[in-house]
Scaffold this active site. Structure first.
Site, PDB file in Angstrom:
ATOM      1  N   LEU A  33       0.778  -1.191   0.105  1.00  0.00           N
ATOM      2  CA  LEU A  33      -0.038   0.081  -0.038  1.00  0.00           C
ATOM      3  C   LEU A  33       0.924   1.173   0.054  1.00  0.00           C
ATOM      4  O   LEU A  33       1.931   1.310   0.850  1.00  0.00           O
ATOM      5  CB  LEU A  33      -0.867   0.077   1.200  1.00  0.00           C
ATOM      6  CG  LEU A  33      -2.097  -0.653   1.200  1.00  0.00           C
ATOM      7  CD1 LEU A  33      -2.870  -0.690   2.643  1.00  0.00           C
ATOM      8  CD2 LEU A  33      -3.047   0.017   0.053  1.00  0.00           C
ATOM      9  N   ASP A  34       0.636   2.296  -0.725  1.00  0.00           N
ATOM     10  CA  ASP A  34       1.461   3.536  -0.819  1.00  0.00           C
ATOM     11  C   ASP A  34       1.588   3.965   0.587  1.00  0.00           C
ATOM     12  O   ASP A  34       0.469   3.928   1.607  1.00  0.00           O
ATOM     13  CB  ASP A  34       0.705   4.534  -1.746  1.00  0.00           C
ATOM     14  CG  ASP A  34       0.908   3.959  -3.397  1.00  0.00           C
ATOM     15  OD1 ASP A  34       1.370   3.268  -3.659  1.00  0.00           O
ATOM     16  OD2 ASP A  34      -0.338   4.537  -3.865  1.00  0.00           O
TER      17      ASP A  34
END
Length: 293
Positions: A38-39
């Site tokens: 996930l960013d």
């Protein structure tokens, strides 16, 4: 207890790798894997595979994922989110009607070019590192599948729209947001991104960590999810002592089951023993697990 799943909720502002590192430090010497990065600016479900569960992590990588994200119209950034630099501006803001109607255009298999600011590697180097250094990054287009896409809210005053997406592996929401905006004759970037589900792991059942200083091994293990949980909807056959022994040693193993099965699992004394396929009664193992009751 050394092999299980943890359904962790990653907060905004920390990388997936950093979160895994923190959990690993708490649990001690144990192997940990996860279902997809996930960013840093994103938040949401980040299922962690502990111990032997890492042998099943590819199933989660391949699983459907759901996201809720908000697009800000009128500008484009180099990273596709609010953390990037503005590289283009337009005065045109799409109407509410069009922001809702455009969704149907994207449902199905579509082609997507991953963003330059991504974890994909180019000649062994992460694309985002090249992009940060100002180097040109060329990534090949890929086919992804959008199973569902709908607009949940449109804010005319702030020129934003919030969307729900159910998609296949390899989907970049930042790129989807940009493509949505372009199809609406505008520009856009993501200002909020939340992953709400990965396979069976849902946001409402995730472990929320208010302070990383308060995490203990016991508090994490109390919220463990059994390793077999992601196999609940898949055919399982029970092995006897002789069959289990053969599977453990990679020998030919026959089951009294007439149908061919592309993917299944074998249980021995109530515990996951192996995953694999069945062809003409013969089980072919893909992974064998070292678990105890």
């Amino acid at each position: 207890m050394n092999s299980y799943w943890l359904n962790v909720y990653k907060p905004r502002g920390i990388s997936s790798a950093k979160l895994v590192s923190i959990i690993k430090k708490v649990l001690g010497k144990v192997k940990i894997g996860h279902s997809g990065t996930l960013d840093v600016e994103a938040e949401g479900v980040l299922p962690l595979a502990i111990g032997e569960a890492t042998k099943l992590v590819q199933m989660l990588i391949d699983a459907k994922k759901t996201y809720i994200f908000t697009v800000k119209f009128g500008k484009q950034t180099d990273s596709g989110d609010y953390a990037g630099k503005v590289i283009a501006i337009t005065d045109y803001i799409p109407s509410k009607e069009n922001a809702y109607a455009i969704c149907s255009k994207f449902i199905g298999t579509i082609t997507q070019i991953p963003p330059a600011f991504s974890a994909l590697k180019v000649n062994g180097v992460r694309a985002y590192k090249l992009a940060r250094d100002g180097k040109e990054v060329e990534l090949k287009p890929r086919n992804i599948t959008i199973y569902d896409l709908k607009c949940l809210n449109y804010d005319e005053q702030n020129a934003t729209a919030t969307y729900y997406a159910e998609c296949s592996k390899g989907t970049y929401i930042r790129t989807l947001a940009e493509d949505l905006a372009l199809s609406l004759q505008s520009l856009g970037f993501v200002i909020e991104l939340r992953r709400t589900q990965v396979g069976i792991f849902k946001e409402e059942n995730s472990i929320r960590i208010d302070s990383f200083n308060d995490i203990t091994k016991l508090s994490l293990e109390e919220k463990n999810i059994k390793i077999e949980a992601i196999l609940d909807d898949i055919l399982v056959l029970d092995a006897n002592d002789e069959q289990a022994q053969k599977i453990k040693y990679g020998q030919k193993c026959l089951f009294d089951y007439d149908k061919n099965v592309d993917f299944m699992w074998v249980r021995y004394k109530g515990v996951l023993l192996a995953i694999g396929s069945l062809n003409k009664n013969c089980f072919h193992s893909l992974r064998v697990f070292n678990l105890t009751q």
